[in-house]
Write a protein that holds these residues in place. Sequence first.
Motif, short mmCIF file in Angstrom:
data_model
loop_
_atom_site.label_atom_id
_atom_site.label_comp_id
_atom_site.label_asym_id
_atom_site.label_seq_id
_atom_site.Cartn_x
_atom_site.Cartn_y
_atom_site.Cartn_z
N VAL A 62 0.85 -1.19 0.00
CA VAL A 62 0.00 0.00 0.00
C VAL A 62 0.89 1.24 0.00
O VAL A 62 1.95 1.26 0.64
CB VAL A 62 -0.93 0.02 1.24
N THR B 125 2.95 2.50 3.29
CA THR B 125 2.11 2.34 4.47
C THR B 125 1.48 0.96 4.51
O THR B 125 1.52 0.19 3.54
CB THR B 125 0.99 3.40 4.49
N SER C 64 -5.01 6.39 0.13
CA SER C 64 -4.19 5.18 0.09
C SER C 64 -4.68 4.22 -0.98
O SER C 64 -5.89 4.03 -1.15
CB SER C 64 -4.21 4.48 1.45
N THR D 88 0.49 5.64 0.42
CA THR D 88 -0.37 6.78 0.73
C THR D 88 0.21 8.00 0.02
O THR D 88 1.39 8.32 0.20
CB THR D 88 -0.46 7.02 2.24
#
Length: 584
Positions: free
Chosen positions: A379, A484, A450, A381
């Motif tokens: 992930v 993240t 995100s 962001t």
Amino acid sequence: MAAPEADALQRVFAAAAARYRVPADVLLAVSYLQSRWDSHAGAPSVGGGYGPMHLTDERTTSPQLAAGAGMLAQAAGLTGLSVAELRSDPAANVRGGAALLAAAQRHVGRAPSADPARWREAIALFSGAQEPSAARTYTDEVYAVMRAGQHRTNDDGQRVALAAPVDADRNAASFAGAGGAPHTGPVECPLSVSCEWIPAPYKKLDGSSDGDYGNHDLADRDRDASVDYIVVHDTEGSWKTALRLVQKPDYVSWQYTLRSFDGHVAQHVPLKDVAWHAGNWYTNAKSVGLEHEGILTAPDAWYTEAMYRSSARLTRYLAAKYDIPLDRQHVIGHDNVPGGTPEAVRGMHTDPGPYWDWAHYFELLGKPFVPTAGPDSAVVTVRPPYAAHRPPYTGCGKKPAEPCPEHASGAVRLHTAPDAAAPLVRDIGRGTDSTTGVNDTGARASTGQSFAVAERRGEWTAIWYLGQKVWFHNPAERPTAVNTEGRLLTAREGLESVPVYGRAYPEASAYPADVPVQPVVPLTYRVLAGQRYVVGERVPGEYFYAKDYGKPGRVVRGTEEYYEIQYGHRIGYVKESDVRVLGD
């Protein structure tokens, strides 16, 4: 002509403070709250303020200095500098601000002092606020800046720093605290902001034969339904215009308006009731709307530090009251609200726009966007360096293709391939090619959003977005995103794709006989097999039904569950029965 050294403005503050016997911490903190030390190239704000001290033509700091004169005229009289110099020269502007603070200190009957705590009354006078509560809030914010300390590079490339002195003001309210005088009336605001009650009308419309009414609905959200979202808007007009419109029965409504120059707040609709602000009925029923005085194409004129800080205080208060997570799945812009139906997608709003500083806003909320995972995270962001990130936009003037003035932005552009020359991603829901237009959200990801990583290739990162694999420039030496952690979902095995919805409505069998069934209409968007999206919240299907004037609406709640996802620039919903959450 050689460019000034990067610490020249810092020395200007020190010299002006010494010359006029104002504590440098006070001068720096006042200037930070006025402008974040920016000069905006000599251009005025909407309040007519110029330079790092935001000196205006209209506001009067001390009537006894020059009756009827604005801050610029007063500063000119005190310093011997011309009004033109005070407007255009940052050094002159800082000197003028220091002179005005010193004059305000004399006016309130205090001698010059090296103790910042002895400048409270002078700072309140300097603010120019007409309401005592607004002057108090402004002063509290100045001392909050001093206690926390600040440092940044301003829009002229000048590095300015304010160290955090100990016990700057022993009587100031803390950022999240409950200092200040109690509010009067039915306002629901933290005591640390200046707030008044200006009600939106709940009444039958004149000439209506069917009992139609405006401009919000009675409800009991403290008991019957959860409040899950805070929606950040801008008014696209002035404070005066916004207040006039929200008091019209045949117009829409929102819970709060925030004033640009000082962050003063007006509440219009009780939090338990449902305002009509988001353009999506499901979102209206589940949210609180904050309108900020401003126009998205002119951020320097409207989006002031005082308003950012007041808004952050209010958002923290609302988040605590309703247990709303402080993240970008729950604190969203009007431009992140999905269309409720396919037909509504093209007409959704675009405020507060690409120049709203989400990174700074979340720093004020105490939830900055920082890395929480390693370089191979699943992930990312979005988090470009706001001041230095300046993608070109068009459409700020009268002509759609006219370039906007260069400006910092918290949004990144999304391409179909890892190449800046590749086409922008096409938003199939809107049915048009994406552009660099300031109001075009089709190929844009904003700070704090995100997304699941699809691939990394050199300086480019690919994410899943609008049912496509899309790319944004993310070089290691100047990253525009942070790595993240986050929960992801994908389509269930055996399904080639699953529909995305703009509202999480209950199944037909959940409706009582006297409430019309609302169709569960998918948008044109799909989550294709193998794609992954970041999960926001798991929510039951809900519909808020309000029809009878004078009676609170009712909440219909089903057994069908949905997941909120970050689908594109706007959020979306997928049915739990259609997807699988990875790791569960």
